[in-house]
Design an enzyme around this catalytic site. Sequence first.
Site, PDB file in Angstrom:
ATOM      1  N   VAL A  46      21.375  71.072  16.119  1.00  0.00           N
ATOM      2  CA  VAL A  46      22.109  72.348  16.592  1.00  0.00           C
ATOM      3  C   VAL A  46      23.164  73.063  16.004  1.00  0.00           C
ATOM      4  CG1 VAL A  46      22.908  73.218  18.739  1.00  0.00           C
ATOM      5  CG2 VAL A  46      20.887  71.777  18.943  1.00  0.00           C
ATOM      6  N   CYS A  47      24.079  71.963  15.564  1.00  0.00           N
ATOM      7  CA  CYS A  47      25.144  72.395  14.953  1.00  0.00           C
ATOM      8  C   CYS A  47      25.078  73.165  13.645  1.00  0.00           C
ATOM      9  CB  CYS A  47      25.895  71.059  14.556  1.00  0.00           C
ATOM     10  SG  CYS A  47      26.276  69.922  15.666  1.00  0.00           S
ATOM     11  N   PRO A  48      24.211  73.159  12.806  1.00  0.00           N
ATOM     12  CA  PRO A  48      24.254  74.090  11.767  1.00  0.00           C
ATOM     13  C   PRO A  48      23.787  75.563  12.104  1.00  0.00           C
ATOM     14  CG  PRO A  48      22.186  72.612  11.517  1.00  0.00           C
ATOM     15  CD  PRO A  48      23.424  72.044  12.737  1.00  0.00           C
TER      16      PRO A  48
END
Length: 187
Positions: A46-48
């Site tokens: 999810v972070c990128p």
Amino acid sequence: MGIIGSTIKPFTAQSYKAGKFVEVSDTDVKGKWAVFFFYPADFTFVCPTELEDLADQYADLQAMGVEVYAVSTDTHFSHKAWHDSSPAIGKINYHMLGDQNHVISNNFGVLREGQGLADRATFVVDPDGVIQVTEITCEGVGRNAVELVRKIKAAIYVREHPGQVCPAKWEEGSETLAPSIDLVGKI
């Protein structure tokens, strides 16, 4: 004590930005609007998507006088490696702070105890170093940079227009409210 209205605490960290390692401290933040965008870890899922979404809004934020500081408990070296290897992260032109000593994550109260990772959290800090907006989501729920920009515009408007407040779904140029006894029970 609540975090809204509190002043950011001292920190010094190494950042990866624009192909360079740069030292950043709390004193660099004062005098301008800032976003601290915490995320759990480099090279994840999810972070990128969130960081790329924020990168797409960075020019608009810069035009508004807002600096962005992405923060994870990874090192600035890891941030560079991720930036160099990921098309999504390669779009980032804002600071990516390394917080391997957990000072910044602890200062903002988002370090996951026993895990060494930061929560998925956003903090908008005004030019006096005071936290005006915060958002924290669970691991699997990504944030929306367009909504963040809207909230920052509202926070800037309220700061620049004392006595005015921005109602739900307020957009720049929309009507605001002037709280008074005359409005009680009429909204």
